[in-house]
Design an enzyme around this catalytic site. Structure first.
Site, mmCIF file in Angstrom:
data_model
loop_
_atom_site.group_PDB
_atom_site.id
_atom_site.type_symbol
_atom_site.label_atom_id
_atom_site.label_comp_id
_atom_site.label_asym_id
_atom_site.label_seq_id
_atom_site.Cartn_x
_atom_site.Cartn_y
_atom_site.Cartn_z
ATOM 1 C CG ASP A 38 109.054 -2.791 47.045
ATOM 2 O OD1 ASP A 38 109.979 -3.612 47.141
ATOM 3 O OD2 ASP A 38 107.918 -2.992 47.482
ATOM 4 C CG ASP A 40 110.325 -7.069 44.908
ATOM 5 O OD1 ASP A 40 109.459 -7.534 44.149
ATOM 6 O OD2 ASP A 40 110.072 -6.605 46.023
#
Length: 281
Positions: A38, A40
Site C-alpha cells: 500500500d 501509493d
C-alpha cells in the site's frame, strides 16, 4: 495492494507527466511495481533546477512512501538517483533504471511478514521542501515504523472492497492528541535533510512522536515545522540546530506558510482547531 495480482500493475504507484495541451502521456516512472504494501504515491514532489554532475538540470525530487528518496529528470522521467531515507527491508536497492530489487521472502504471508516501512510510509502526504540556498531537500519522516503484513484468502467480488490482507502497524497513524511514548524500536518522527546529489543524510532533528507536519524553508536559512506533540519549531536549515519553539497545544498536521504585510514578515500555522500567526523580528 497487489497481493493476488500479477505484473507491475501500471499505473499504480507512479508519477506521470502529461502534455497539458493534449493530455497525451509524455513519460511515467513507477516507484513500487507490484505493490504489496500500500505504498501509493500520494507524496508531494518538488521541482527545481539544480547543478547535476557539473551541468544544469531540471529535476523532480520525491521522498516516496516506500522509504526511498528519488531524483528524476523532470523533462524525460529518467531516473538519476535513489536511496533509502528511512529503514527499508522490502528491497535491497534500485537497479540502474530505478527499479526496486525485491528481497526474497519480503511478501505478505499467512503468519505475517514484518516490513519496514509500514503502510503509513517513510513519509506521506505532508509537504517536504527544497532550499536552493542550502541545496538540501527536507522531509518529515517516520523512522523505524513497521508492520506485519498478512495474506488472507478471499474471493474478489466486483464493486466490493477487497484487500487480500491486513497490516498491523507498530505506530498508529491518523490525527489527534493520541501522543504515546513508545520505544524507538516502534518508530519515531524526524526531520531529515538530504543531499539530492548523493541521497545522503546531512542532518536530522528527532522528535518523540511521529509527525504529520509539512516543512517550510526560507531565504534566511530557517526551517519551520511542527509535530503531533504540539510543538512548532524553527531550525537552522544548514545544521538542524533548534533555534526556537513554542507549544501550540494541539496536533500540527499542515504545512506552515509565510507572508508579508507592511514590511513585516509573518509565519502562520494551524494546531488542533486553532490558527496561529507569529511575526518575525
Amino acid at each position: 495492494m497487489a497481493i493476488n495480482g500479477g505484473g507491475d500493475n501500471l499505473y499504480s504507484d507512479c508519477v506521470v507527466a502529461l502534455d497539458a495541451d493534449t493530455g497525451k502521456l509524455k513519460w511515467y516512472f513507477q516507484f513500487t511495481p507490484h505493490d504489496d504494501f500500500d505504498y501509493d504515491s500520494v507524496q508531494v514532489p518538488v521541482i527545481a533546477n539544480i547543478n547535476w554532475m557539473g551541468q544544469p538540470r531540471k529535476v523532480m525530487m520525491w521522498a516516496n512512501r516506500n522509504g526511498i528518496f528519488y531524483v528524476l529528470d523532470r523533462s524525460t522521467g529518467k531516473f538519476l538517483q535513489g536511496k533509502p531515507f528511512v529503514k527499508v527491508t522490502w528491497t535491497k536497492g534500485l537497479d540502474e533504471a530505478g527499479r526496486p530489487m525485491r528481497i526474497s521472502g519480503s511478501e505478505p504471508s499467512a503468519e505475517g511478514t514484518v516490513i519496514y516501512p509500514s503502510p503509513s510510509g517513510g513519509t506521506n502526504w505532508w509537504s517536504p521542501s527544497f532550499s536552493p540556498r542550502t541545496g538540501l531537500f527536507y522531509v518529515s519522516a517516520w523512522e523505524g515504523v513497521h508492520a506485519a503484513f498478512t495474506k488472507t484468502d478471499g474471493e474478489f467480488e466486483e464493486g466490493k472492497r477487497y484487500t487480500g490482507g491486513t497490516p498491523q502497524n507498530s505506530r498508529p497513524g491518523g490525527r489527534g492528541p493520541q501522543v504515546i511514548k513508545h520505544n524507538d524500536e516502534d518508530g519515531y518522527g524526524v526531520v531529515r535533510a538530504l543531499d539530492p546529489q548523493t541521497g545522503e543524510k546531512k542532518w536530522e532533528f528527532k522528535m518523540i512522536d511521529v509527525t504529520s507536519s509539512g516543512i517550510l524553508t526560507t531565504a534566511s536559512d530557517l526551517l519551520f515545522t511542527g509535530g503531533r506533540e504540539g510543538y512548532f519549531q524553527a531550525l537552522d536549515a544548514r545544521t538542524g540546530k533548534l533555534l526556537w519553539k513554542t507549544n501550540a497545544g494541539g496536533d500540527i498536521a499542515m504545512g506552515p506558510m509565510t507572508y508579508q504585510v507592511n514590511g513585516k514578515q509573518y509565519v502562520v500555522f494551524a494546531a488542533g482547531s486553532s490558527l496561529f500567526s507569529y511575526a518575525l523580528p
